[in-house]
Design a protein around this motif. Structure first.
Motif, short mmCIF file in Angstrom:
data_model
loop_
_atom_site.label_atom_id
_atom_site.label_comp_id
_atom_site.label_asym_id
_atom_site.label_seq_id
_atom_site.Cartn_x
_atom_site.Cartn_y
_atom_site.Cartn_z
N ILE A 66 0.80 -1.19 -0.05
CA ILE A 66 -0.02 -0.21 -0.01
C ILE A 66 0.90 1.35 0.12
CG2 ILE A 66 -1.89 1.24 1.18
CD1 ILE A 66 -2.79 -1.40 2.62
N PRO A 67 0.63 2.22 -0.97
CA PRO A 67 1.50 3.22 -1.02
C PRO A 67 1.30 4.05 0.22
CG PRO A 67 0.46 2.95 -3.05
CD PRO A 67 -0.22 1.88 -2.27
N GLY A 68 2.46 4.64 0.42
CA GLY A 68 2.45 5.61 1.80
C GLY A 68 2.61 4.92 3.15
N THR A 69 2.77 3.75 3.09
CA THR A 69 2.68 2.86 4.52
C THR A 69 4.23 2.78 5.31
OG1 THR A 69 2.68 0.86 3.45
CG2 THR A 69 0.56 1.68 4.06
N ASP A 70 5.02 3.29 4.36
CA ASP A 70 6.49 3.17 4.78
C ASP A 70 6.78 3.75 6.10
OD1 ASP A 70 6.84 1.66 2.53
OD2 ASP A 70 7.94 3.27 1.53
N GLY A 71 6.25 4.99 6.32
CA GLY A 71 6.40 5.67 7.53
C GLY A 71 5.82 5.02 8.92
#
Length: 160
Positions: A66-71
């Motif tokens: 899911i894009p943006g879940t790294d943080g």
């Protein structure tokens, strides 16, 4: 996390909710209490938050799709204050969502959620933490499936 435990954590709630929808005796009338739409919404949001926290810890690659879940994944796995907040807030939402249920059910859910939190952040054995996750899953799913009555229908007039 062993795949068999993950399967059980998905299967047990699925079976409890299947039993609820297939049995006319559930939720248990004598013990069940009605919840509002807000309660149910808070419960669902809290459960989603707890599931995301677990997935971020044990199945990072799945959540990373899911894009943006790294943080989020990094914050959870850092095991610092942000990780604690990202666990405690959904856990509190679950408890708030179940606040109208029998006190004993609410206490069981609360104790299991606290046990998950303590075993997650105290550096103890993973096996104990996994047991507490299983207990919390059963407590939350059992309470929701067996005790939570549906909110009143908005379209029907209230009966005095």
């Amino acid at each position: 996390m062993p795949i068999t435990l993950t399967a059980a954590l998905v299967l047990v709630p699925a079976l409890l909710f299947a039993a609820r929808f297939l049995s006319k005796k559930l939720p248990w009338g004598k013990y069940a209490r009605r919840s509002s739409r807000v309660d149910v919404t808070l419960l669902v949001i809290g459960v989603i938050g707890l599931v995301l926290h677990c997935v971020a810890m044990f199945y990072r690659s799945i959540l990373a799709v899911i894009p943006g879940t790294d943080g989020y994944i990094a914050a959870v796995n850092a095991m610092g204050p942000a990780s604690v907040v990202l666990y405690v807030v959904p856990a509190l939402l679950v408890l708030i969502g179940l606040r109208r249920q029998r006190p004993v059910a609410l206490v069981i859910v609360a104790v299991t959620l606290v046990a998950v939190c303590v075993t997650m952040y105290n550096g103890g054995p993973l096996s104990i933490h996994l047991v507490t996750i299983a207990a919390a899953t059963v407590a939350i799913a059992g309470t929701a499936a067996l005790l939570v009555k549906r909110p009143p229908d908005r379209h029907k007039p209230a009966v005095a």
